[in-house]
Design a protein around this motif. Structure first.
Motif, PDB file in Angstrom:
ATOM      1  N   SER A   2     -24.415 -12.931  -7.294  1.00  0.00           N
ATOM      2  CA  SER A   2     -24.842 -12.910  -8.697  1.00  0.00           C
ATOM      3  C   SER A   2     -26.073 -13.793  -8.897  1.00  0.00           C
TER       4      SER A   2
ATOM      5  N   PHE B 189     -19.199 -18.424 -14.381  1.00  0.00           N
ATOM      6  CA  PHE B 189     -18.497 -17.434 -13.563  1.00  0.00           C
ATOM      7  C   PHE B 189     -16.980 -17.574 -13.643  1.00  0.00           C
TER       8      PHE B 189
ATOM      9  N   VAL C 133     -20.175 -14.955  -6.295  1.00  0.00           N
ATOM     10  CA  VAL C 133     -20.982 -15.888  -7.087  1.00  0.00           C
ATOM     11  C   VAL C 133     -22.393 -15.970  -6.506  1.00  0.00           C
TER      12      VAL C 133
END
Length: 258
Positions: free
Chosen positions: A24, A50, A21
């Protein structure tokens, strides 16, 4: 809820979920989706984007904060403070406290149930003494050590050395993992201490030789550990700790100047 973006990433040799996460988000910063000074979306929106838990998002954001990429602003949220290098990925901070505590909940719940069926009076006495130590040392290292010993003693009371070793290993992760140390440290700074009443409920179930009650009491205790970490790392809670620390530093500097 959206399809999990990380579903096709295998479990072996892959980053931790919070790291995926965070990476990203780093990629979004690098591509210009978020720039220095921009507010990141709320945790709830990131969790939906997510398809991960609130706990995973919290770990990801704290990982970014540790690296100096984002910062908490009281009552406002988390903001980008610096764009990372183009080839940068979020550094590995190892396993987070939510995964560790979830694993403990699974293992220690069953350990408590098994121990309740066969625990000896001597082991009950040892737990009673550890409970007394914990009550007398709720805000220092002695209390934390008593907490650890309380849980490991329950695992040892199962008579299964492998099970006791797993519980001890999970406890040791709290100290070996940088992410665990950071988040448990923030929780302590925010005033979160071992809950004597939770441990007493586990003890009472063990003393009553009630496996179902022991399992439930241990589950309830570790559920509250997770909740307390989430509460202690909320944006406002983090800022309260920082403000208190800043005030203390100013006071020390003022007194030193006299």
């Amino acid at each position: 809820m959206s399809q999990n973006k990380f579903a096709d990433i295998g479990p072996h040799n892959a980053p931790k979920l919070y790291q995926k996460v965070a990476n990203s988000i780093v990629a979004s910063i690098q591509s210009g989706v978020y720039r220095a000074g921009d507010r990141l979306p709320p945790e709830r929106e990131l969790a939906e984007e997510f398809d991960v838990s609130r706990a995973t998002v919290r770990e990801a954001l704290i990982a970014l904060e540790i690296r100096g990429i984002a910062e908490v602003r009281r009552g406002s949220g988390i903001y980008v403070v610096d764009a990372p290098l183009q080839d940068a990925a979020t550094q590995e901070l190892d396993i987070g406290p939510f995964e560790v505590t979830e694993a403990r909940r699974l293992v220690e719940g069953e350990s408590a149930a098994l121990a309740a069926a066969i625990i000896t009076d001597e082991e009950i006495g040892k737990l009673a003494e550890l409970l007394r130590q914990l009550a007398a040392n709720t805000d220092n290292d002695a209390g934390e050590q008593a907490d650890r010993n309380f849980h490991i003693t329950i695992a040892e009371a199962t008579g299964n050395a492998a099970l006791a070793s797993v519980v001890e290993t999970l406890w040791d992760m709290r100290y070996k993992s940088p992410m665990c140390r950071e988040m448990f440290g923030r929780a302590r700074d925010a005033g979160v201490q071992p809950r004597h009443d939770d441990h007493l409920a586990v003890f009472n179930a063990l003393q009553a030789r009630d496996p179902k009650a022991a399992r439930k009491a241990m589950h309830n205790h570790l559920d509250r550990v997770i909740d307390s970490i989430l509460d202690a790392t909320e944006t406002d809670a983090v800022e309260r700790v920082r403000s208190a620390a800043a005030s203390k530093r100013k006071e020390i500097a003022r007194r030193s100047a006299i």
